[in-house]
Enzyme design. Structure first.
Site, PDB file in Angstrom:
ATOM      1  N   CYS A  94       4.377  83.471  -4.315  1.00  0.00           N
ATOM      2  CA  CYS A  94       4.090  82.131  -3.831  1.00  0.00           C
ATOM      3  C   CYS A  94       3.092  81.473  -4.759  1.00  0.00           C
ATOM      4  O   CYS A  94       2.482  82.119  -5.600  1.00  0.00           O
ATOM      5  CB  CYS A  94       3.472  82.179  -2.443  1.00  0.00           C
ATOM      6  SG  CYS A  94       4.573  82.867  -1.201  1.00  0.00           S
TER       7      CYS A  94
ATOM      8  N   ASN B 142      -0.868  84.011  -0.922  1.00  0.00           N
ATOM      9  CA  ASN B 142      -0.009  84.526  -1.992  1.00  0.00           C
ATOM     10  C   ASN B 142      -0.282  86.018  -2.123  1.00  0.00           C
ATOM     11  O   ASN B 142      -1.432  86.415  -2.264  1.00  0.00           O
ATOM     12  CB  ASN B 142      -0.321  83.798  -3.309  1.00  0.00           C
ATOM     13  CG  ASN B 142       0.427  84.376  -4.503  1.00  0.00           C
ATOM     14  OD1 ASN B 142      -0.045  84.299  -5.628  1.00  0.00           O
ATOM     15  ND2 ASN B 142       1.593  84.963  -4.280  1.00  0.00           N
ATOM     16  N   GLY B 143       0.783  86.805  -2.087  1.00  0.00           N
ATOM     17  CA  GLY B 143       0.627  88.255  -2.181  1.00  0.00           C
ATOM     18  C   GLY B 143       1.340  88.924  -1.029  1.00  0.00           C
ATOM     19  O   GLY B 143       1.971  88.264  -0.212  1.00  0.00           O
TER      20      GLY B 143
ATOM     21  N   GLY C  36       7.637  79.420  -6.522  1.00  0.00           N
ATOM     22  CA  GLY C  36       8.397  79.499  -5.280  1.00  0.00           C
ATOM     23  C   GLY C  36       9.217  78.254  -5.060  1.00  0.00           C
ATOM     24  O   GLY C  36       8.700  77.141  -5.157  1.00  0.00           O
TER      25      GLY C  36
ATOM     26  N   TYR D  68       6.247  87.612 -16.752  1.00  0.00           N
ATOM     27  CA  TYR D  68       7.275  86.707 -16.261  1.00  0.00           C
ATOM     28  C   TYR D  68       6.757  85.584 -15.379  1.00  0.00           C
ATOM     29  O   TYR D  68       7.154  84.433 -15.523  1.00  0.00           O
ATOM     30  CB  TYR D  68       8.335  87.483 -15.475  1.00  0.00           C
ATOM     31  CG  TYR D  68       9.297  86.585 -14.744  1.00  0.00           C
ATOM     32  CD1 TYR D  68      10.313  85.933 -15.440  1.00  0.00           C
ATOM     33  CD2 TYR D  68       9.174  86.341 -13.373  1.00  0.00           C
ATOM     34  CE1 TYR D  68      11.190  85.069 -14.787  1.00  0.00           C
ATOM     35  CE2 TYR D  68      10.040  85.485 -12.710  1.00  0.00           C
ATOM     36  CZ  TYR D  68      11.048  84.855 -13.419  1.00  0.00           C
ATOM     37  OH  TYR D  68      11.902  84.010 -12.780  1.00  0.00           O
TER      38      TYR D  68
ATOM     39  N   SER E 183      12.229  82.324 -20.156  1.00  0.00           N
ATOM     40  CA  SER E 183      11.251  83.410 -20.136  1.00  0.00           C
ATOM     41  C   SER E 183      11.163  84.200 -21.441  1.00  0.00           C
ATOM     42  O   SER E 183      10.158  84.841 -21.710  1.00  0.00           O
ATOM     43  CB  SER E 183      11.577  84.360 -18.980  1.00  0.00           C
ATOM     44  OG  SER E 183      12.933  84.735 -19.033  1.00  0.00           O
TER      45      SER E 183
HETATM   46  P1  5GP Z   1      18.056  90.878 -14.184  1.00  0.00           P
HETATM   47  O1  5GP Z   1      19.079  89.845 -14.472  1.00  0.00           O
HETATM   48  O2  5GP Z   1      18.048  92.023 -15.145  1.00  0.00           O
HETATM   49  O3  5GP Z   1      18.114  91.328 -12.761  1.00  0.00           O
HETATM   50  O4  5GP Z   1      16.617  90.190 -14.269  1.00  0.00           O
HETATM   51  C1  5GP Z   1      16.059  89.863 -15.512  1.00  0.00           C
HETATM   52  C2  5GP Z   1      15.921  88.389 -15.623  1.00  0.00           C
HETATM   53  O5  5GP Z   1      15.340  87.852 -14.435  1.00  0.00           O
HETATM   54  C3  5GP Z   1      15.005  87.988 -16.751  1.00  0.00           C
HETATM   55  O6  5GP Z   1      15.610  86.909 -17.432  1.00  0.00           O
HETATM   56  C4  5GP Z   1      13.723  87.554 -16.092  1.00  0.00           C
HETATM   57  O7  5GP Z   1      13.199  86.423 -16.760  1.00  0.00           O
HETATM   58  C5  5GP Z   1      14.118  87.211 -14.703  1.00  0.00           C
HETATM   59  N1  5GP Z   1      13.173  87.695 -13.685  1.00  0.00           N
HETATM   60  C6  5GP Z   1      12.282  88.693 -13.755  1.00  0.00           C
HETATM   61  N2  5GP Z   1      11.596  88.811 -12.599  1.00  0.00           N
HETATM   62  C7  5GP Z   1      12.067  87.869 -11.775  1.00  0.00           C
HETATM   63  C8  5GP Z   1      11.739  87.477 -10.439  1.00  0.00           C
HETATM   64  O8  5GP Z   1      10.859  88.028  -9.778  1.00  0.00           O
HETATM   65  N3  5GP Z   1      12.472  86.431  -9.934  1.00  0.00           N
HETATM   66  C9  5GP Z   1      13.429  85.780 -10.646  1.00  0.00           C
HETATM   67  N4  5GP Z   1      14.075  84.769 -10.089  1.00  0.00           N
HETATM   68  N5  5GP Z   1      13.741  86.126 -11.895  1.00  0.00           N
HETATM   69  C10 5GP Z   1      13.090  87.157 -12.457  1.00  0.00           C
HETATM   70 MG    MG Z   2      14.568  84.912 -17.483  1.00  0.00          MG
END
Ligand code: 5GP
Ligand code: MG
Length: 463
Positions: free
Chosen positions: A2, A102-103, A28, A256, A299
């Protein structure tokens, strides 16, 4: 996950909160909410959706007062929907207040069970509500020898008592009629920062929220710190000075979650991400040859810059992100996740055709993104596609608020390196090592939570 924001002693506090949330939107997208007070009454608006669609002009007009707390909520599987939107506005035996959190609390289930057995009725399914009931039922606690400012005696003992009862990750803001209180758990898992503009005070998960409201970043709350802001200014307390909790800043915030233009945990996220890319370049030097390094937007962009600068491999934008992906695709089911990748990214054929490409992403969780992208690049004519990940394999679930799923869903848990490479269809797959990752951040290894990569959980209940 969050994002939280607070404003105190500010004209049109709701409008500031609105812009603050807008800057924190990446933390979020499920719901957005603002609560204000004019010193007598509280006003609250919380709805599903992105800030710009959820909160309307009419809402802002209703949200009167010079103090506000606000929240954007990340949808985690299991409790979707707006029902758990924050702020939580609560009337308690200790007065009315609004809370944003948040957390993730690791002893939530135990506390909820205990409180329920004592007759407490819960209105939500989110862990944040326990703060309210713990404060409501508290008889107060102040650490031995601690002197409270006279104005803090009517509330802080109950808050301290609640905080010593919960375990896990919390950065919280509480809005009372005449003051704003901020608290960060003794591990300091999630960021929480103080900003200032003249006599106005601001609090936010990330410094980018101060930039947008024209406030100056003052400092981060320290792990375990409780800060009160009222008409007399700012007062700081450390009720857990004797706790054995170690600092455990979430390293995934750097990798990230946080925005690259934020300054958190004492460093610029941008700089850390570039160093992650540089470390990766050093670790893979000489192991393959490519014509270009292509970031997975958004990212992968900053680590790719670091990688390119360190390795000398030219950086090319071989993938373009469509920024107009609608909300209906931000839903956490497997099918939609696949579609989302295709909707979001498209290949730049002249960059890719006949070329050996290294793509770089910040992390690999389920493997969905990388698999789709490799396929996409090959279809666009790339001769070889190497996948570089600017963090180590994610092997363990997160209990502190990052949406890292169960062990079974984590691809690095089911397959070895060769198996993952094969699954995503890459010609090579290289992760940054844990040591490389830790070289990219300031301070000592023990000051970070690396549990999702190492399984080293900083709290007992998380293991
Ligand atoms: P994967 O597709 O391998 O499941 O996730 C990796 C991708 O998801 C990466 O591009 C990364 O930037 C993104 N990602 C990593 N952690 C999170 C998260 O907590 N939420 C979301 N929406 N994307 C994430
Ligand atoms: Mg990504």
């Amino acid at each position: 996950m969050c994002g939280i924001f607070g404003a105190f002693n500010v004209d049109r506090a709701a409008l500031h909160a609105y812009w603050g949330l807008y800057a924190l939107q990446h933390r979020g997208q499920e719901s957005a909410g603002i609560c204000t007070t004019d010193g007598k009454e509280f006003f609250v608006v919380k709805k599903q959706g992105l800030v710009l669609e959820a909160i309307k002009r009419e809402d802002l007009e209703r949200l009167k007062g010079r103090a506000a707390v606000a929240h954007v909520r990340y949808s985690t599987a299991g409790d979707a929907g707006g029902a758990n939107a924050q702020p939580i506005l609560a009337e308690t035996s200790k007065g009315t207040f609004a809370l944003v959190h948040n957390g993730n609390l690791v002893n939530y289930k135990v506390l909820r069970k205990e409180l329920t057995e004592e007759g407490v009725k819960f209105s939500y399914t989110s862990d944040s509500e326990v703060f309210v009931h713990l404060i409501d039922r508290s008889e107060g606690w102040v650490p031995e020898g601690m002197q409270l400012h006279p104005r803090d005696k009517d509330f802080l003992p109950y808050l301290f008592d609640a905080l010593r009862t919960v375990e896990g990750a919390y950065s919280i803001l509480l809005l009372l009629k005449d003051r704003l209180i901020a608290a960060r758990d003794p591990h300091g898992f999630r960021p929480l920062q103080i900003g200032r503009s003249g006599e106005s005070w601001f609090f936010a998960s990330e410094s980018v929220a101060f930039d947008i409201v024209g406030a100056e970043f003052k400092r981060e709350l320290k792990p375990g710190e409780v800060v009160v802001v009222d008409g007399e200014g700012l007062r700081s307390y450390f009720p857990f000075r004797n706790s054995s909790a170690r600092r455990a800043a979430c390293i995934f915030e750097y990798i990230y979650f946080a925005r690259p233009d934020s300054y958190i945990f004492g460093d610029w996220v941008y700089e850390v991400r570039k160093r992650l890319g540089r470390e990766l370049a050093r670790e893979v030097a000489g192991r393959f040859e490519v014509d270009a390094v292509v970031p997975v937007p958004d990212s992968g962009i900053v680590p790719a810059i670091g990688f390119s600068q360190e390795s000398g491999v030219p950086l090319e934008l071989g993938l373009i992100r469509n920024h107009y992906v609608g909300r209906s695709f931000i839903e956490p089911t497997q099918e939609l996740r696949d579609l989302k990748v295709l909707m979001k990214l498209s290949p730049v054929k002249p960059v890719l055709r006949g070329k050996r490409i290294a793509i770089i992403d910040d992390s690999l969780v389920r493997g969905t993104t990388s698999r789709r992208i490799v396929k996409m690049l090959k279809r666009a004519g790339a001769e070889k596609v190497f996948v570089l990940i600017a963090s180590p394999p994610v092997r363990y679930p997160c209990f502190y608020g990052i949406d890292i799923p169960t062990k079974e869903e984590l691809i690095a848990n089911r397959l070895d390196l060769e198996g993952i490479r094969d699954h995503i269809g890459a010609d090579g797959l290289y992760y940054l090592s844990v040591e490389g990752m830790l070289r990219a951040v300031k301070g000592k290894r023990e000051e970070y939570c690396t549990a999702c990569f190492t399984g080293d959980y900083p709290t007992p209940a998380g293991g």
